[in-house]
Design an enzyme around this catalytic site. Sequence first.
Site, short mmCIF file in Angstrom:
data_model
loop_
_atom_site.label_atom_id
_atom_site.label_comp_id
_atom_site.label_asym_id
_atom_site.label_seq_id
_atom_site.Cartn_x
_atom_site.Cartn_y
_atom_site.Cartn_z
N HIS A 63 -42.14 3.43 21.45
CA HIS A 63 -41.98 4.75 22.09
C HIS A 63 -40.52 4.98 22.50
O HIS A 63 -40.21 5.20 23.68
CB HIS A 63 -42.90 4.88 23.30
CG HIS A 63 -43.22 6.32 23.63
ND1 HIS A 63 -44.38 6.70 24.25
CD2 HIS A 63 -42.52 7.47 23.42
CE1 HIS A 63 -44.41 8.01 24.42
NE2 HIS A 63 -43.27 8.50 23.93
N ARG A 66 -48.17 11.70 20.15
CA ARG A 66 -48.79 10.84 21.17
C ARG A 66 -49.82 9.98 20.47
O ARG A 66 -50.43 10.39 19.47
CB ARG A 66 -49.45 11.67 22.28
CG ARG A 66 -48.45 12.33 23.23
CD ARG A 66 -47.68 11.31 24.06
NE ARG A 66 -46.82 11.91 25.07
CZ ARG A 66 -45.53 12.18 24.89
NH1 ARG A 66 -44.97 11.93 23.70
NH2 ARG A 66 -44.82 12.69 25.86
N GLY A 76 -37.01 9.32 21.85
CA GLY A 76 -35.99 10.07 22.61
C GLY A 76 -35.08 9.18 23.41
O GLY A 76 -34.24 9.67 24.17
N GLU A 92 -51.37 2.17 24.51
CA GLU A 92 -49.92 1.97 24.60
C GLU A 92 -49.59 1.34 25.95
O GLU A 92 -49.99 1.88 26.98
CB GLU A 92 -49.20 3.32 24.45
CG GLU A 92 -47.70 3.20 24.32
CD GLU A 92 -47.04 4.54 24.00
OE1 GLU A 92 -46.18 4.97 24.80
OE2 GLU A 92 -47.39 5.16 22.96
N ASP A 148 -44.22 5.54 16.51
CA ASP A 148 -43.45 5.35 17.74
C ASP A 148 -44.37 5.39 18.95
O ASP A 148 -43.95 5.06 20.05
CB ASP A 148 -42.37 6.43 17.87
CG ASP A 148 -41.41 6.15 19.01
OD1 ASP A 148 -40.98 4.99 19.15
OD2 ASP A 148 -41.08 7.09 19.76
#
Length: 300
Positions: free
Chosen positions: A263, A216, A266, A244, A239
């Site tokens: 980000h 994070r 996944g 953010e 990432d």
Amino acid sequence: MKVWIPHEAGLAYLGVLPEDVDVEIWEGGAHPSDPGDVRLLVPPGGPAPEQVFADLPALEAVQLLSAGAEQWVPHTPDGIALCDNRGAHTEATAEWIQTATLASIRRFDAFARQQAERDWAPTRTGSLTGATALIVGAGSIGESVARRFEACGTEVLKIARTARAGVHTLADLPDLLPKADVVVVIVPLTPETEHLVDAAFLAQMRDGALLVNAARGRVVDTEALTREVASGRLRCALDVTEPEPLPADHELWGLEGALITPHVGGAVEGFLGRVYPLVGDQIRRLAAGEPLAHVIENGY
């Protein structure tokens, strides 16, 4: 038993449910029915956790589609089970870490900029083969990364909250950081890990080392990292960032030593098929009065 989920397409992955279970779709706008008797929620994006809990007084469990739960932990009342989706994103995130590490070490980010400028300028790069990598967060994702790195001929050092065979603890960081060519951070965001990667942490990394953050953004002190990368002493592959999204005018965007993705660790095809089978299992557990899986305790 009433259950709300945010994706209609997720219904196909729930499996066989008890006859008395009523699954409705709530995408975050108007409630599809009376919220007063919803017992399990898969939250959509948008509504704040505190508002969700205020609107759903009969709620017994929240099942997240993400592995991270830091936005929900401070707001979840006692007596409501907060469950994450750990494991569903392990291989995709480990794949991102491997890809970002190789891309940065082999300078694919620089070559991509040269391609955009039609500039043919060969140069020698580093290599993951023969390098030493320190993985800070030796959970399921960290262990998957370790296997990938080891297959590349990389020496792997590992850190976790609790020591075990072959795994160190955070207390060993001062000894291990100077040995690593690559430092991968893949820890949950908790009070203990917020700004874990601060100026002192970065100063202990060896010159020319690469920091890879797939955890994070708030795990890393962005200002301290920006200073190190701007100086040319360290490189980074990120990432996640803090803030953010990273503001368009932030200095990190333009630094030669920074590789940044939005980000997407996944974010690969088949997302619903990975996360919703657990939702179905949790529905069956709750309906049967059985303990839920992946309940978050002590922040993760």
